[in-house]
Design a protein around this motif. Structure first.
Motif, PDB file in Angstrom:
ATOM      1  N   THR A 145       0.838  -1.201   0.000  1.00 33.61           N
ATOM      2  CA  THR A 145       0.000   0.000   0.000  1.00 33.61           C
ATOM      3  C   THR A 145       0.869   1.245   0.000  1.00 33.61           C
ATOM      4  OG1 THR A 145      -1.788  -1.115   1.185  1.00 33.61           O
ATOM      5  CG2 THR A 145      -1.783   1.284   1.261  1.00 33.61           C
ATOM      6  N   SER A 146       1.886   1.256   0.850  1.00 38.86           N
ATOM      7  CA  SER A 146       2.732   2.448   0.923  1.00 38.86           C
ATOM      8  C   SER A 146       3.513   2.621  -0.372  1.00 38.86           C
ATOM      9  CB  SER A 146       3.667   2.370   2.122  1.00 38.86           C
ATOM     10  OG  SER A 146       4.449   1.213   2.049  1.00 38.86           O
ATOM     11  N   ALA A 154       0.585  15.901 -13.597  1.00 39.37           N
ATOM     12  CA  ALA A 154       0.041  17.259 -13.471  1.00 39.37           C
ATOM     13  C   ALA A 154       0.934  18.252 -14.196  1.00 39.37           C
ATOM     14  CB  ALA A 154      -0.084  17.633 -11.998  1.00 39.37           C
ATOM     15  N   ILE A 155       2.239  18.045 -14.074  1.00 42.17           N
ATOM     16  CA  ILE A 155       3.197  18.942 -14.727  1.00 42.17           C
ATOM     17  C   ILE A 155       3.071  18.819 -16.243  1.00 42.17           C
ATOM     18  CG2 ILE A 155       5.655  19.379 -15.117  1.00 42.17           C
ATOM     19  CD1 ILE A 155       6.019  18.320 -12.151  1.00 42.17           C
ATOM     20  N   GLY A 198      -1.902  -4.380  -2.101  1.00 41.83           N
ATOM     21  CA  GLY A 198      -2.150  -3.030  -1.600  1.00 41.83           C
ATOM     22  C   GLY A 198      -1.951  -1.949  -2.652  1.00 41.83           C
ATOM     23  N   LYS A 199      -0.955  -2.133  -3.518  1.00 46.54           N
ATOM     24  CA  LYS A 199      -0.688  -1.083  -4.501  1.00 46.54           C
ATOM     25  C   LYS A 199      -1.809  -0.927  -5.527  1.00 46.54           C
ATOM     26  CE  LYS A 199       2.388  -4.210  -7.033  1.00 46.54           C
ATOM     27  NZ  LYS A 199       1.445  -4.783  -8.015  1.00 46.54           N
ATOM     28  N   GLY A 256       2.479   6.363  -6.773  1.00 46.37           N
ATOM     29  CA  GLY A 256       1.330   7.013  -7.393  1.00 46.37           C
ATOM     30  C   GLY A 256       1.387   8.526  -7.261  1.00 46.37           C
ATOM     31  N   VAL A 257       1.791   8.981  -6.091  1.00 47.62           N
ATOM     32  CA  VAL A 257       1.861  10.425  -5.858  1.00 47.62           C
ATOM     33  C   VAL A 257       2.911  11.056  -6.767  1.00 47.62           C
ATOM     34  CG1 VAL A 257       2.621  12.165  -4.192  1.00 47.62           C
ATOM     35  CG2 VAL A 257       0.952  10.453  -3.519  1.00 47.62           C
ATOM     36  N   GLY A 289       2.407   1.720  -3.290  1.00 45.92           N
ATOM     37  CA  GLY A 289       1.423   2.210  -4.256  1.00 45.92           C
ATOM     38  C   GLY A 289       1.165   3.701  -4.122  1.00 45.92           C
ATOM     39  N   VAL A 290       1.040   4.164  -2.890  1.00 46.43           N
ATOM     40  CA  VAL A 290       0.778   5.589  -2.685  1.00 46.43           C
ATOM     41  C   VAL A 290       1.995   6.414  -3.091  1.00 46.43           C
ATOM     42  CG1 VAL A 290       0.177   7.386  -1.040  1.00 46.43           C
ATOM     43  CG2 VAL A 290      -0.769   5.108  -0.770  1.00 46.43           C
ATOM     44  N   GLY A 291       3.156   5.989  -2.616  1.00 39.92           N
ATOM     45  CA  GLY A 291       4.372   6.755  -2.899  1.00 39.92           C
ATOM     46  C   GLY A 291       4.624   6.898  -4.388  1.00 39.92           C
ATOM     47  N   VAL A 342       4.670  12.431   2.308  1.00 36.62           N
ATOM     48  CA  VAL A 342       5.367  12.797   1.068  1.00 36.62           C
ATOM     49  C   VAL A 342       5.214  14.296   0.800  1.00 36.62           C
ATOM     50  CG1 VAL A 342       5.264  12.591  -1.449  1.00 36.62           C
ATOM     51  CG2 VAL A 342       5.313  10.538  -0.036  1.00 36.62           C
ATOM     52  N   THR A 345      -2.310   3.836   6.663  1.00 39.84           N
ATOM     53  CA  THR A 345      -0.989   3.788   6.037  1.00 39.84           C
ATOM     54  C   THR A 345      -0.941   4.720   4.835  1.00 39.84           C
ATOM     55  OG1 THR A 345      -0.636   1.498   6.735  1.00 39.84           O
ATOM     56  CG2 THR A 345       0.701   2.285   4.899  1.00 39.84           C
ATOM     57  N   LEU A 355      -2.480  17.637  -5.999  1.00 43.62           N
ATOM     58  CA  LEU A 355      -1.931  16.463  -5.329  1.00 43.62           C
ATOM     59  C   LEU A 355      -2.463  16.344  -3.909  1.00 43.62           C
ATOM     60  CD1 LEU A 355       0.330  14.249  -5.161  1.00 43.62           C
ATOM     61  CD2 LEU A 355       1.815  16.058  -4.362  1.00 43.62           C
ATOM     62  N   LEU A 359      12.832  12.971  -2.889  1.00 44.59           N
ATOM     63  CA  LEU A 359      11.542  12.372  -2.570  1.00 44.59           C
ATOM     64  C   LEU A 359      11.431  10.960  -3.124  1.00 44.59           C
ATOM     65  CD1 LEU A 359       8.513  12.767  -1.708  1.00 44.59           C
ATOM     66  CD2 LEU A 359       8.127  13.620  -4.000  1.00 44.59           C
ATOM     67  N   LEU A 411      12.573  16.622  -5.847  1.00 40.02           N
ATOM     68  CA  LEU A 411      11.795  15.474  -6.322  1.00 40.02           C
ATOM     69  C   LEU A 411      12.628  14.197  -6.336  1.00 40.02           C
ATOM     70  CD1 LEU A 411       9.791  17.123  -9.251  1.00 40.02           C
ATOM     71  CD2 LEU A 411       8.882  16.341  -7.070  1.00 40.02           C
ATOM     72  N   LEU A 438       7.396  16.138   3.168  1.00 43.67           N
ATOM     73  CA  LEU A 438       8.797  15.977   2.800  1.00 43.67           C
ATOM     74  C   LEU A 438       9.168  16.906   1.645  1.00 43.67           C
ATOM     75  CD1 LEU A 438      10.853  13.772   3.808  1.00 43.67           C
ATOM     76  CD2 LEU A 438      10.533  12.765   1.576  1.00 43.67           C
ATOM     77  N   LEU A 439       8.260  17.012   0.703  1.00 37.49           N
ATOM     78  CA  LEU A 439       8.485  17.884  -0.443  1.00 37.49           C
ATOM     79  C   LEU A 439       8.621  19.325   0.043  1.00 37.49           C
ATOM     80  CD1 LEU A 439       8.660  17.445  -3.474  1.00 37.49           C
ATOM     81  CD2 LEU A 439       6.225  17.876  -3.639  1.00 37.49           C
ATOM     82  N   PHE A 466      -4.660   1.855  -5.909  1.00 37.02           N
ATOM     83  CA  PHE A 466      -4.433   3.156  -6.532  1.00 37.02           C
ATOM     84  C   PHE A 466      -4.166   3.032  -8.024  1.00 37.02           C
ATOM     85  CE2 PHE A 466      -2.935   2.862  -2.222  1.00 37.02           C
ATOM     86  CZ  PHE A 466      -3.690   3.840  -1.625  1.00 37.02           C
ATOM     87  N   VAL A 526      10.862   7.149  -1.288  1.00 40.59           N
ATOM     88  CA  VAL A 526       9.750   6.210  -1.466  1.00 40.59           C
ATOM     89  C   VAL A 526      10.108   5.017  -2.340  1.00 40.59           C
ATOM     90  CG1 VAL A 526       7.882   7.824  -1.026  1.00 40.59           C
ATOM     91  CG2 VAL A 526       8.794   7.603  -3.337  1.00 40.59           C
ATOM     92  N   LEU A 540      -4.598   6.917  -8.330  1.00 39.71           N
ATOM     93  CA  LEU A 540      -3.446   7.773  -8.621  1.00 39.71           C
ATOM     94  C   LEU A 540      -2.967   7.548 -10.046  1.00 39.71           C
ATOM     95  CD1 LEU A 540      -1.559   7.567  -5.225  1.00 39.71           C
ATOM     96  CD2 LEU A 540      -3.128   9.308  -6.023  1.00 39.71           C
ATOM     97  N   VAL A 593       1.495   7.961   4.291  1.00 40.44           N
ATOM     98  CA  VAL A 593       2.439   8.155   3.188  1.00 40.44           C
ATOM     99  C   VAL A 593       2.111   9.435   2.428  1.00 40.44           C
ATOM    100  CG1 VAL A 593       3.397   7.210   1.068  1.00 40.44           C
ATOM    101  CG2 VAL A 593       2.737   5.671   2.903  1.00 40.44           C
ATOM    102  N   LEU A 610       1.538  11.155 -10.220  1.00 40.05           N
ATOM    103  CA  LEU A 610       0.507  12.180 -10.333  1.00 40.05           C
ATOM    104  C   LEU A 610       1.121  13.565 -10.489  1.00 40.05           C
ATOM    105  CD1 LEU A 610      -2.651  11.858  -9.932  1.00 40.05           C
ATOM    106  CD2 LEU A 610      -2.243  12.970  -7.763  1.00 40.05           C
ATOM    107  N   LEU A 611       2.174  13.781  -9.724  1.00 43.97           N
ATOM    108  CA  LEU A 611       2.864  15.065  -9.779  1.00 43.97           C
ATOM    109  C   LEU A 611       3.433  15.268 -11.182  1.00 43.97           C
ATOM    110  CD1 LEU A 611       3.437  17.270  -7.724  1.00 43.97           C
ATOM    111  CD2 LEU A 611       5.585  16.167  -7.181  1.00 43.97           C
TER     112      LEU A 611
END
Lengths: 353, 353
Positions: free
Chosen positions: A236-237, A251-252, B212-213, A243-244, A239-241, B244, B236, B274, A274, A271, B247-248, B216, A278, B132, B240, A247-248
């Protein structure tokens, strides 16, 4: 030190392991790397020049595949790279093994070939999470080896995890917690409640329950859970890391204006930092704690850089008496944590999980 | 529609609920908001001007606290804002209830005051995750109500989740999965394996296990799990996501150079998007699926904006025959999913979980 790298394990094998081994052997001329796997597939990947003299190939004809049933494949495939690798460790010809292959098979191999440390009921996969606040890091165990856990297993994970964080990360008095669905003692399952009761009797700095978010808070350094939940937390973590970050980037690219492109360029170092936090690639390997020897589980998607780091983790884990410290702590814990599962039957049970 | 908002629930109560209710009442003049709680504490928070005519205060003298034992507190505190609110729904004086309070107590209140839909063994908290990748979203249930689940519970969560995603998000044929520690059928626990066997017999688009991943990835729209694991996944991912972002921000501040500051400024819209995706505040509330009526669980840390959104979720959930659709699907599923837990005893069991 002599380190075995399973050349046939992981999604990018044997390419990534061979390249990772080359990187490591060149950077660490004082240590030896043994690449175990199909010689005919490894040789062409070494490139034209002469490979470093501290890199050795060791042939093994079979492979434990990702979708093999872990323990039966390990037992059946007697000439698998994983099994041959573990036998090199068992026979004193190597000090540690790293594999990005089937993690269940790595665990089964550790149990069947090397055996458990005295008093240990179940070894665990110990994964180090990056702390996203505060700078400290957090060790999660079990991250996937034991789906079916008993309270004494979780308590032993706490003891081993504490010893690891103290002796490897230099944290004087790591804070230990049980992962649960809320901080109140009334939360959790019978497993988490009984494990907490056991740990409360210990001389560890046990803080009780923490939630999923606390893995990244820097407040605790060791979090114990069963391997089912631990694996889900890990994925899960991840996937989020990832994914984020995606996404960033999206978006850019989507907004596509010059300001955003310039912004992304200027933020590149941030970045990259970052991503390093992750990304598993930089994290490398998770040690199996509780087996008699050093086994490192690397992520299935490991890149050469990830395997380079996993070999570094193997070096750090094999050095300086960690096994002795783990044994001492498990022995000392037997005062408040009586263990019952000894001998072959218990090994079989652990393997079949 | 008349919507109850529990003014005393959540970390920022009653301030955040009162402000969220004001926002919602002003933006939705066609609907009524009933703020239930301590009148003396609510009145001063309404500010000087005349409150909107569609905002009503309803006094309740007691509060179910976050650290109260959920079901016993709900039973004991007969004049709690949560209980009085649910009774308004039960008596037809309101169409839905939103609370950021103790989620166990919200579930207990729904069960004890409104009861279960016909055939439903256990209601579940259904939390919508942002995808995501790919743009779609994924419903996770149970996200924390039922720690101790049986296979039939998970299968029913799949049925209810599919009906919700189909009728509320307009996904024609949602893909349904069981959360596990690997995609292979040999993975998982007895619970996940038996739930998968049940779902395989269904007429749902059941894809088996996901990790889990995959929550997203946009590949599946409904993921079922027990409430213990679901809550840990939720916390979780929250940890994250927020970590994140922190952290950014930290990296930008720490490096502190003009380029980074300029970069952050230029990326502001992307970062805000985001944050919106990972921040619960924008996500609002999670419906309790399977009770006879609409109950929405909002995050304990809900801001006024989060509660505004949760009221919107209540509106969307209460509208247009969702309860009938859920009942129809549970009834139709009884062909392959026989359920046994009916009557008061089963309610008591669900409440005590």
């Amino acid at each position: 030190m002599r380190l075995v790298l399973d050349a046939m394990g992981g999604d990018h094998a044997p390419g990534a392991p061979v390249e990772g081994a080359l990187l490591f052997a060149r950077a660490h001329p004082d240590h030896e790397v043994l690449l175990v796997g199909d010689r005919e597939r490894m040789v062409p990947l070494l490139g034209r020049g002469r490979p470093p003299s501290n890199l050795h190939l060791h042939h093994a004809s079979e492979v434990v595949e990702m979708d093999d049933h872990a323990s039966s494949a390990f037992r059946r495939k007697r000439d698998s790279s994983l099994r041959v690798g573990f036998e090199l460790v068992r026979d004193g010809k190597a000090d540690a093994l790293v594999s990005a292959g089937n993690s269940g098979a790595v665990m089964a191999g550790g149990l069947l070939t090397l055996g458990r440390l005295p008093g240990v009921e179940r070894p665990a996969i110990a994964t180090l999470f990056p702390a996203l606040k505060g700078g400290g890091r957090c060790l999660l165990l079990d991250a996937g080896a034991n789906v079916d856990c008993r309270p004494t297993h979780l308590a032993q994970f706490g003891v081993m995890g504490e010893a690891y964080v103290r002796s490897r990360l230099g944290v004087a008095r790591p804070r230990v917690a049980v992962l649960s669905n809320g901080e109140e003692a009334s939360k959790g399952t019978p497993l988490t409640r009984e494990a907490s009761e056991l740990l409360r009797r210990s001389d560890l700095d046990f803080v009780g329950y923490v939630e999923g978010k606390d893995l990244f808070s820097g407040d605790v350094q060791v979090v114990v859970t069963d391997g089912f939940t631990g694996n889900i937390v890990l994925k899960t973590s991840e996937g989020v890391g990832m994914g984020v970050i995606g996404l960033l980037r999206q978006a850019i690219e989507k907004r596509g204006g010059l300001p955003e492109k310039l912004g992304a360029l200027l933020l590149q170092p941030a970045l990259a930092g970052l991503r390093r936090v992750v990304d598993y690639a930089e994290y490398g390997g998770a040690p199996l704690l509780g087996i008699q020897g050093v086994g490192i589980v690397a992520h299935g998607r490991s890149t050469p850089r990830a395997l380079y780091n996993a070999l570094g983790a193997a070096l750090a884990t094999a050095r300086g008496g960690l096994q002795e410290e783990l044994t001492r702590c498990i022995e000392r814990a037997s005062v408040w944590l009586p263990t019952h599962q000894k001998g072959k039957k218990a090994t079989d049970e652990a393997v079949s999980d």
